[in-house]
Design a protein around this motif. Structure first.
Motif, mmCIF file in Angstrom:
data_model
loop_
_atom_site.group_PDB
_atom_site.id
_atom_site.type_symbol
_atom_site.label_atom_id
_atom_site.label_comp_id
_atom_site.label_asym_id
_atom_site.label_seq_id
_atom_site.Cartn_x
_atom_site.Cartn_y
_atom_site.Cartn_z
ATOM 1 N N ASN A 8 0.915 -1.022 -0.011
ATOM 2 C CA ASN A 8 0.138 0.066 -0.092
ATOM 3 C C ASN A 8 0.888 1.180 0.095
ATOM 4 O O ASN A 8 1.602 1.618 1.086
ATOM 5 C CB ASN A 8 -0.936 -0.050 1.276
ATOM 6 N N LYS A 10 -0.030 4.119 -0.279
ATOM 7 C CA LYS A 10 -0.643 5.373 0.078
ATOM 8 C C LYS A 10 -0.355 6.628 -0.805
ATOM 9 O O LYS A 10 -0.315 6.613 -2.169
ATOM 10 C CB LYS A 10 -0.269 5.847 1.528
ATOM 11 N N HIS A 94 -9.854 0.918 4.175
ATOM 12 C CA HIS A 94 -8.568 1.034 4.936
ATOM 13 C C HIS A 94 -8.786 1.932 6.008
ATOM 14 O O HIS A 94 -9.667 2.855 6.281
ATOM 15 C CB HIS A 94 -7.340 1.657 4.103
ATOM 16 N N GLU A 96 -7.420 4.414 7.315
ATOM 17 C CA GLU A 96 -7.188 6.063 6.907
ATOM 18 C C GLU A 96 -8.541 6.501 6.155
ATOM 19 O O GLU A 96 -8.687 7.531 6.053
ATOM 20 C CB GLU A 96 -6.073 6.164 6.074
ATOM 21 N N GLU A 164 -5.758 -5.149 10.199
ATOM 22 C CA GLU A 164 -4.963 -4.011 10.568
ATOM 23 C C GLU A 164 -5.077 -3.264 11.814
ATOM 24 O O GLU A 164 -5.931 -2.523 11.740
ATOM 25 C CB GLU A 164 -4.782 -3.140 9.315
ATOM 26 N N ALA A 168 -1.021 -0.214 15.386
ATOM 27 C CA ALA A 168 0.253 -1.088 15.257
ATOM 28 C C ALA A 168 0.576 -0.279 13.884
ATOM 29 O O ALA A 168 1.991 -0.695 13.134
ATOM 30 C CB ALA A 168 0.000 -2.587 15.106
ATOM 31 N N ILE A 169 -0.231 0.618 13.271
ATOM 32 C CA ILE A 169 -0.008 0.781 11.729
ATOM 33 C C ILE A 169 1.236 2.036 11.873
ATOM 34 O O ILE A 169 1.139 2.951 12.743
ATOM 35 C CB ILE A 169 -1.269 1.500 11.111
ATOM 36 N N GLY A 170 2.053 2.121 10.842
ATOM 37 C CA GLY A 170 2.904 3.093 10.655
ATOM 38 C C GLY A 170 4.036 3.356 11.868
ATOM 39 O O GLY A 170 4.606 4.351 11.953
ATOM 40 N N GLY A 210 -1.586 -6.391 8.452
ATOM 41 C CA GLY A 210 -0.975 -5.228 8.065
ATOM 42 C C GLY A 210 -0.622 -4.430 9.512
ATOM 43 O O GLY A 210 -1.684 -4.488 10.381
ATOM 44 N N GLY A 211 0.494 -3.690 9.688
ATOM 45 C CA GLY A 211 0.649 -3.029 10.724
ATOM 46 C C GLY A 211 2.247 -3.316 11.304
ATOM 47 O O GLY A 211 2.771 -4.126 12.056
ATOM 48 N N SER A 212 2.996 -2.183 10.621
ATOM 49 C CA SER A 212 4.637 -2.437 10.849
ATOM 50 C C SER A 212 5.086 -3.737 10.524
ATOM 51 O O SER A 212 6.069 -4.075 11.397
ATOM 52 C CB SER A 212 4.659 -1.746 12.271
ATOM 53 N N VAL A 213 4.806 -4.311 9.465
ATOM 54 C CA VAL A 213 5.429 -5.286 8.975
ATOM 55 C C VAL A 213 6.891 -4.804 8.323
ATOM 56 O O VAL A 213 6.868 -4.051 7.545
ATOM 57 C CB VAL A 213 4.674 -6.003 7.556
ATOM 58 N N LEU A 230 -0.174 -6.948 3.935
ATOM 59 C CA LEU A 230 -0.292 -5.623 3.527
ATOM 60 C C LEU A 230 0.621 -4.625 4.369
ATOM 61 O O LEU A 230 0.626 -4.448 5.467
ATOM 62 C CB LEU A 230 -1.932 -5.283 3.880
ATOM 63 N N VAL A 231 1.525 -4.311 3.316
ATOM 64 C CA VAL A 231 2.793 -3.612 3.964
ATOM 65 C C VAL A 231 2.643 -1.991 3.572
ATOM 66 O O VAL A 231 2.473 -1.736 2.271
ATOM 67 C CB VAL A 231 4.014 -3.971 3.373
ATOM 68 N N GLY A 232 2.588 -1.117 4.442
ATOM 69 C CA GLY A 232 2.560 0.293 4.146
ATOM 70 C C GLY A 232 3.966 0.697 4.001
ATOM 71 O O GLY A 232 4.709 0.492 2.990
ATOM 72 N N HIS A 233 4.617 1.448 4.876
ATOM 73 C CA HIS A 233 6.074 2.316 4.679
ATOM 74 C C HIS A 233 7.032 1.345 4.202
ATOM 75 O O HIS A 233 7.704 1.610 3.720
ATOM 76 C CB HIS A 233 6.342 2.895 6.014
HETATM 77 C C1 PEP Z 1 -1.089 0.151 6.271
HETATM 78 O O1 PEP Z 1 -1.485 1.273 6.522
HETATM 79 O O2 PEP Z 1 -1.769 -0.431 5.405
HETATM 80 C C2 PEP Z 1 -0.001 -0.277 6.950
HETATM 81 C C3 PEP Z 1 0.167 -1.475 6.872
HETATM 82 O O3 PEP Z 1 0.921 0.505 7.054
HETATM 83 P P1 PEP Z 1 2.419 0.322 7.809
HETATM 84 O O4 PEP Z 1 3.042 -0.864 7.156
HETATM 85 O O5 PEP Z 1 3.396 1.378 7.430
HETATM 86 O O6 PEP Z 1 2.177 -0.021 9.207
#
Ligand code: PEP
Length: 251
Positions: A8, A10, A94, A96, A164, A168-170, A210-213, A230-233
């Motif tokens: 993701n 974003k 999501h 957000e 998610e 734990a996100i971001g 998802g959440g800081s993987v 699901l990977v963000g940053h």
């Molecule tokens: C997200 O917001 O979908 C997410 C998983 O973000 P992050 O990996 O940065 O925690």
């Protein structure tokens, strides 16, 4: 079983050149991504660019879908337009977007719309707070039932539920959910899905986390029973995203 690895992006990166650089880094490792179900969800401005490079790695996703068809809807990107760019999956609900006002009811309409249009919905759920009283189970129960309302048993095999937890996100790997806790949550989500769709169909739903993987926690988190991430940053760095893929393949 192939694990799901979804990115993701974003509202990143800020330029086309950066997006191109990221894709070059990913393309060099396409062999690894092909061994997973790799999904990239860039912002709409980069759908065409990512779509032109992704075929050797996986599939293209959007970060949301609209319920509106073509017409006088300023600012909307229709499903038809997304499909025209090669979008085959969509992140829906999501946290957000929930913060921007999306409700379970709207999210369920979008999930149904996606399925009707042949787009695989990646429906996000997750509690704000993992409180000591365990109220998060109720929160999650309501989100899952509300966000998946109207879906049929036959939709299960196309559905991905992304768990998610917002807290734990971001953050960083050390702040992510612990594998034992995640294992418990996955069992719970599967139980709710079983109540909704029956055992056989519920087992077909892919549940990802998802959440800081990050590269440092991907392998142990996968031991929880999650069917992917699901990977963000960490998806914005080719190096990190490739490392996560490697950790998943070495699980
Ligand atoms: C997200 O917001 O979908 C997410 C998983 O973000 P992050 O990996 O940065 O925690």
């Amino acid at each position: 079983m192939k694990y799901i690895l979804a990115a993701n992006w974003k509202s990143h990166p800020s330029s086309k050149d950066e997006a191109k650089r990221l894709l070059v880094g990913l393309s060099k490792n396409s062999d690894k991504f092909r061994k997973l179900h790799t999904i990239i969800a860039p912002p709409n401005t980069f759908l065409e660019l990512v779509g032109s490079k992704i075929k050797s790695m996986g599939i293209l996703a959007s970060q949301d879908i609209s319920l509106l068809s073509k017409g006088t809807y300023t600012g909307e990107t229709t499903v038809e337009m997304l499909k025209g760019q090669g979008v085959m999956a969509s992140i829906i609900g999501h946290s957000e977007r929930r913060k921007l006002g999306e409700t379970n009811s709207l999210i369920s309409k979008k999930a149904n719309q996606a399925l009707k249009e042949g787009i695989a919905p990646i429906v996000c759920v997750g509690e704000d707070v993992h409180d000591t009283e365990g109220n998060y189970f109720e929160v999650l129960n309501a989100q899952i039932r509300g966000s998946l309302e109207g879906l049929k048993k036959t939709d299960a095999k196309k559905l991905v539920v992304a768990y998610e937890p917002l807290w734990a996100i971001g953050k960083s790997a050390k702040d992510a959910m612990q594998p034992n806790d995640l294992a418990q949550m996955i069992v719970y989500i599967r139980k709710v899905l079983t109540e909704m769709f029956g055992r056989a169909s519920a087992d077909q739903v892919a549940i990802i986390y998802g959440g800081s993987v990050e590269p440092g926690n991907a392998k142990e988190l996968l031991g929880s029973g999650a069917q992917g991430f699901l990977v963000g940053h960490a998806s914005l760095s080719a190096k990190s995203f490739v490392e996560i893929a490697k950790a998943m393949l070495n699980k």
